[in-house]
Design an enzyme around this catalytic site. Structure first.
Site, PDB file in Angstrom:
ATOM      1  N   ASP A  90      47.172  40.605  38.576  1.00  0.00           N
ATOM      2  CA  ASP A  90      47.352  39.315  39.248  1.00  0.00           C
ATOM      3  C   ASP A  90      46.585  39.359  40.565  1.00  0.00           C
ATOM      4  O   ASP A  90      46.849  40.217  41.414  1.00  0.00           O
ATOM      5  CB  ASP A  90      48.843  39.083  39.491  1.00  0.00           C
ATOM      6  CG  ASP A  90      49.160  37.663  39.912  1.00  0.00           C
ATOM      7  OD1 ASP A  90      48.227  36.896  40.205  1.00  0.00           O
ATOM      8  OD2 ASP A  90      50.353  37.320  39.955  1.00  0.00           O
ATOM      9  N   ILE A  91      45.622  38.446  40.729  1.00  0.00           N
ATOM     10  CA  ILE A  91      44.868  38.404  41.995  1.00  0.00           C
ATOM     11  C   ILE A  91      45.809  37.917  43.091  1.00  0.00           C
ATOM     12  O   ILE A  91      46.458  36.877  42.959  1.00  0.00           O
ATOM     13  CB  ILE A  91      43.648  37.461  41.883  1.00  0.00           C
ATOM     14  CG1 ILE A  91      42.702  37.946  40.781  1.00  0.00           C
ATOM     15  CG2 ILE A  91      42.919  37.365  43.221  1.00  0.00           C
ATOM     16  CD1 ILE A  91      41.543  37.006  40.501  1.00  0.00           C
ATOM     17  N   ASN A  98      40.983  29.804  46.986  1.00  0.00           N
ATOM     18  CA  ASN A  98      40.523  28.466  46.591  1.00  0.00           C
ATOM     19  C   ASN A  98      40.578  27.491  47.768  1.00  0.00           C
ATOM     20  O   ASN A  98      39.648  26.707  47.972  1.00  0.00           O
ATOM     21  CB  ASN A  98      41.364  27.921  45.429  1.00  0.00           C
ATOM     22  CG  ASN A  98      40.912  28.429  44.079  1.00  0.00           C
ATOM     23  OD1 ASN A  98      39.754  28.797  43.898  1.00  0.00           O
ATOM     24  ND2 ASN A  98      41.823  28.474  43.133  1.00  0.00           N
ATOM     25  N   ASP A 107      36.207  30.571  41.292  1.00  0.00           N
ATOM     26  CA  ASP A 107      35.686  30.883  39.955  1.00  0.00           C
ATOM     27  C   ASP A 107      34.821  32.139  39.991  1.00  0.00           C
ATOM     28  O   ASP A 107      34.857  32.961  39.067  1.00  0.00           O
ATOM     29  CB  ASP A 107      34.864  29.717  39.406  1.00  0.00           C
ATOM     30  CG  ASP A 107      35.735  28.548  38.959  1.00  0.00           C
ATOM     31  OD1 ASP A 107      36.972  28.691  38.925  1.00  0.00           O
ATOM     32  OD2 ASP A 107      35.165  27.480  38.657  1.00  0.00           O
ATOM     33  N   GLU A 133      45.070  33.143  37.406  1.00  0.00           N
ATOM     34  CA  GLU A 133      44.501  34.327  38.038  1.00  0.00           C
ATOM     35  C   GLU A 133      45.163  35.602  37.523  1.00  0.00           C
ATOM     36  O   GLU A 133      45.127  36.641  38.155  1.00  0.00           O
ATOM     37  CB  GLU A 133      44.615  34.242  39.565  1.00  0.00           C
ATOM     38  CG  GLU A 133      46.006  34.389  40.133  1.00  0.00           C
ATOM     39  CD  GLU A 133      46.819  33.094  40.165  1.00  0.00           C
ATOM     40  OE1 GLU A 133      47.886  33.114  40.781  1.00  0.00           O
ATOM     41  OE2 GLU A 133      46.410  32.085  39.576  1.00  0.00           O
TER      42      GLU A 133
END
Length: 199
Positions: A90-91, A98, A107, A133
Protein backbone atom coordinates in the site's frame (compact mmCIF):
# COMPACT_ATOMS: atom_id res chain seq x y z
CA UNK A 1 -17.65 -44.24 -84.60
CA UNK A 2 -15.54 -46.03 -82.00
CA UNK A 3 -12.71 -43.46 -82.47
CA UNK A 4 -15.20 -40.68 -81.90
CA UNK A 5 -16.54 -42.38 -78.73
CA UNK A 6 -12.99 -42.95 -77.46
CA UNK A 7 -12.21 -39.30 -78.18
CA UNK A 8 -15.33 -38.15 -76.34
CA UNK A 9 -14.53 -40.42 -73.39
CA UNK A 10 -10.94 -39.14 -73.35
CA UNK A 11 -12.19 -35.53 -73.44
CA UNK A 12 -14.66 -36.25 -70.66
CA UNK A 13 -11.95 -37.90 -68.53
CA UNK A 14 -9.60 -34.94 -69.13
CA UNK A 15 -12.39 -32.51 -68.25
CA UNK A 16 -13.16 -34.48 -65.06
CA UNK A 17 -9.45 -34.59 -64.14
CA UNK A 18 -9.13 -30.87 -64.83
CA UNK A 19 -12.23 -30.13 -62.75
CA UNK A 20 -10.88 -32.32 -59.92
CA UNK A 21 -7.54 -30.48 -59.95
CA UNK A 22 -9.38 -27.16 -59.90
CA UNK A 23 -11.57 -28.28 -56.96
CA UNK A 24 -8.51 -29.58 -55.11
CA UNK A 25 -6.74 -26.25 -55.63
CA UNK A 26 -9.86 -24.38 -54.46
CA UNK A 27 -10.13 -26.59 -51.37
CA UNK A 28 -6.45 -26.07 -50.55
CA UNK A 29 -6.83 -22.30 -50.92
CA UNK A 30 -9.96 -22.37 -48.77
CA UNK A 31 -8.18 -24.42 -46.10
CA UNK A 32 -5.28 -21.95 -46.16
CA UNK A 33 -7.66 -19.00 -45.81
CA UNK A 34 -9.57 -20.71 -42.99
CA UNK A 35 -6.27 -21.56 -41.26
CA UNK A 36 -5.05 -17.97 -41.58
CA UNK A 37 -8.36 -16.64 -40.29
CA UNK A 38 -8.40 -19.11 -37.39
CA UNK A 39 -4.85 -18.12 -36.42
CA UNK A 40 -5.81 -14.42 -36.59
CA UNK A 41 -8.87 -15.05 -34.40
CA UNK A 42 -6.76 -16.99 -31.89
CA UNK A 43 -4.27 -14.10 -31.73
CA UNK A 44 -7.10 -11.61 -31.28
CA UNK A 45 -8.69 -13.74 -28.54
CA UNK A 46 -5.35 -14.01 -26.76
CA UNK A 47 -4.92 -10.24 -26.96
CA UNK A 48 -8.45 -9.69 -25.65
CA UNK A 49 -7.83 -12.11 -22.79
CA UNK A 50 -4.61 -10.25 -22.00
CA UNK A 51 -6.44 -6.91 -22.04
CA UNK A 52 -9.23 -8.29 -19.86
CA UNK A 53 -6.79 -9.54 -17.23
CA UNK A 54 -4.38 -6.59 -17.13
CA UNK A 55 -4.63 -3.23 -15.43
CA UNK A 56 -4.62 -0.58 -18.15
CA UNK A 57 -2.29 1.81 -16.30
CA UNK A 58 0.31 -0.48 -14.75
CA UNK A 59 0.18 -3.55 -16.99
CA UNK A 60 0.01 -5.76 -13.89
CA UNK A 61 -2.80 -8.24 -13.32
CA UNK A 62 -6.03 -6.42 -12.55
CA UNK A 63 -8.07 -7.01 -9.39
CA UNK A 64 -10.22 -9.81 -10.82
CA UNK A 65 -7.30 -11.67 -12.40
CA UNK A 66 -5.22 -11.30 -9.22
CA UNK A 67 -7.95 -12.86 -7.09
CA UNK A 68 -8.45 -15.66 -9.65
CA UNK A 69 -4.71 -16.41 -9.72
CA UNK A 70 -4.55 -16.42 -5.91
CA UNK A 71 -7.47 -18.83 -5.83
CA UNK A 72 -5.66 -21.13 -8.30
CA UNK A 73 -2.38 -20.95 -6.35
CA UNK A 74 -4.16 -21.50 -3.04
CA UNK A 75 -5.92 -24.64 -4.29
CA UNK A 76 -2.59 -25.98 -5.56
CA UNK A 77 -0.77 -25.17 -2.29
CA UNK A 78 -3.44 -26.86 -0.19
CA UNK A 79 -3.64 -29.87 -2.48
CA UNK A 80 0.11 -30.52 -2.59
CA UNK A 81 0.97 -29.26 0.89
CA UNK A 82 3.26 -26.52 -0.45
CA UNK A 83 3.91 -23.12 1.08
CA UNK A 84 2.35 -19.98 -0.36
CA UNK A 85 2.76 -16.41 0.79
CA UNK A 86 0.96 -13.23 -0.14
CA UNK A 87 2.09 -9.65 0.41
CA UNK A 88 -0.15 -6.59 0.31
CA UNK A 89 1.60 -3.37 -0.73
CA UNK A 90 0.00 0.00 0.00
CA UNK A 91 1.56 3.31 -1.08
CA UNK A 92 1.62 5.56 1.97
CA UNK A 93 -0.30 8.87 1.80
CA UNK A 94 -1.05 8.43 -1.89
CA UNK A 95 -3.90 10.96 -1.78
CA UNK A 96 -1.40 13.60 -0.68
CA UNK A 97 0.78 12.83 -3.72
CA UNK A 98 -2.23 13.31 -6.00
CA UNK A 99 -3.30 16.48 -4.18
CA UNK A 100 0.16 18.02 -4.14
CA UNK A 101 1.51 17.01 -7.54
CA UNK A 102 -1.57 16.09 -9.57
CA UNK A 103 -3.03 12.83 -10.84
CA UNK A 104 -0.56 12.49 -13.72
CA UNK A 105 2.31 12.39 -11.24
CA UNK A 106 0.26 10.01 -9.10
CA UNK A 107 -0.07 7.76 -12.15
CA UNK A 108 3.69 7.97 -12.68
CA UNK A 109 4.25 6.84 -9.07
CA UNK A 110 1.89 3.90 -9.64
CA UNK A 111 3.67 2.84 -12.83
CA UNK A 112 7.13 3.25 -11.28
CA UNK A 113 6.13 1.12 -8.28
CA UNK A 114 4.57 -1.47 -10.59
CA UNK A 115 7.76 -1.72 -12.63
CA UNK A 116 9.81 -2.06 -9.45
CA UNK A 117 7.59 -4.82 -8.07
CA UNK A 118 7.50 -6.76 -11.35
CA UNK A 119 11.29 -6.54 -11.72
CA UNK A 120 11.96 -7.62 -8.13
CA UNK A 121 10.00 -10.86 -7.85
CA UNK A 122 10.81 -14.35 -9.10
CA UNK A 123 9.54 -15.56 -12.48
CA UNK A 124 6.94 -17.77 -10.76
CA UNK A 125 5.61 -14.90 -8.62
CA UNK A 126 2.70 -12.73 -9.70
CA UNK A 127 2.02 -9.04 -9.16
CA UNK A 128 -1.42 -7.51 -9.32
CA UNK A 129 -2.98 -4.12 -8.79
CA UNK A 130 -5.54 -4.88 -6.11
CA UNK A 131 -7.02 -1.42 -5.68
CA UNK A 132 -6.18 2.23 -6.30
CA UNK A 133 -2.76 2.30 -4.64
CA UNK A 134 -2.77 -1.26 -3.33
CA UNK A 135 -0.89 -4.13 -4.90
CA UNK A 136 -0.85 -7.83 -4.16
CA UNK A 137 2.19 -10.07 -4.57
CA UNK A 138 1.48 -13.79 -4.95
CA UNK A 139 4.49 -15.85 -3.92
CA UNK A 140 4.07 -19.58 -4.58
CA UNK A 141 6.33 -21.95 -2.63
CA UNK A 142 7.53 -19.01 -0.49
CA UNK A 143 7.69 -19.24 3.28
CA UNK A 144 6.69 -16.45 5.66
CA UNK A 145 10.40 -15.71 6.19
CA UNK A 146 11.10 -15.45 2.46
CA UNK A 147 8.06 -13.20 1.98
CA UNK A 148 9.16 -11.00 4.90
CA UNK A 149 12.67 -10.67 3.50
CA UNK A 150 11.28 -9.74 0.07
CA UNK A 151 8.90 -7.21 1.62
CA UNK A 152 11.75 -5.49 3.47
CA UNK A 153 13.91 -5.33 0.33
CA UNK A 154 11.01 -3.89 -1.63
CA UNK A 155 10.11 -1.42 1.13
CA UNK A 156 13.64 -0.04 0.98
CA UNK A 157 13.67 -0.04 -2.83
CA UNK A 158 10.43 1.95 -2.91
CA UNK A 159 11.91 4.48 -0.50
CA UNK A 160 14.97 4.76 -2.73
CA UNK A 161 12.87 5.53 -5.83
CA UNK A 162 13.76 8.90 -7.29
CA UNK A 163 11.21 10.43 -9.61
CA UNK A 164 11.99 13.89 -10.99
CA UNK A 165 8.27 14.69 -11.01
CA UNK A 166 8.23 14.53 -7.20
CA UNK A 167 10.79 17.32 -6.74
CA UNK A 168 12.65 15.45 -4.02
CA UNK A 169 9.60 14.08 -2.19
CA UNK A 170 10.01 10.50 -1.01
CA UNK A 171 7.55 7.71 -1.75
CA UNK A 172 7.08 5.06 0.90
CA UNK A 173 4.92 1.97 1.05
CA UNK A 174 3.64 -0.33 3.75
CA UNK A 175 3.81 -4.09 3.37
CA UNK A 176 1.78 -6.78 5.06
CA UNK A 177 2.25 -10.47 4.55
CA UNK A 178 0.33 -13.66 5.09
CA UNK A 179 1.68 -17.17 4.74
CA UNK A 180 -0.66 -20.05 4.04
CA UNK A 181 -0.49 -23.06 6.31
CA UNK A 182 -1.03 -25.94 3.85
CA UNK A 183 -2.50 -28.04 6.67
CA UNK A 184 -4.77 -25.27 7.93
CA UNK A 185 -8.53 -25.38 7.95
CA UNK A 186 -10.93 -22.94 6.33
CA UNK A 187 -8.19 -21.25 4.32
CA UNK A 188 -9.84 -19.17 1.62
CA UNK A 189 -8.73 -16.51 -0.82
CA UNK A 190 -10.64 -13.89 1.17
CA UNK A 191 -9.09 -14.86 4.51
CA UNK A 192 -5.57 -14.82 3.06
CA UNK A 193 -6.07 -11.37 1.52
CA UNK A 194 -7.65 -10.07 4.75
CA UNK A 195 -4.72 -11.34 6.81
CA UNK A 196 -2.20 -9.68 4.47
CA UNK A 197 -4.21 -6.45 4.51
CA UNK A 198 -4.48 -6.46 8.31
CA UNK A 199 -0.75 -7.07 8.62
Amino acid sequence: VSDRIRSLLRSRAQAAESAQKYLTALNQELERLVGDRTAALQRTNAELKQLASRDSLTGLLNHKATVEELDRLLRSALRYGEPLAVAMVDIDHFKEINDRFGHQVGDRVLTALSELLAASVRAADLCGRYGGEEFLLLLPKATAQAAGDLAERLRQAVEDLTLPELAGAVVTASFGGAAVDPGGRDVTTDTVIRRADDA
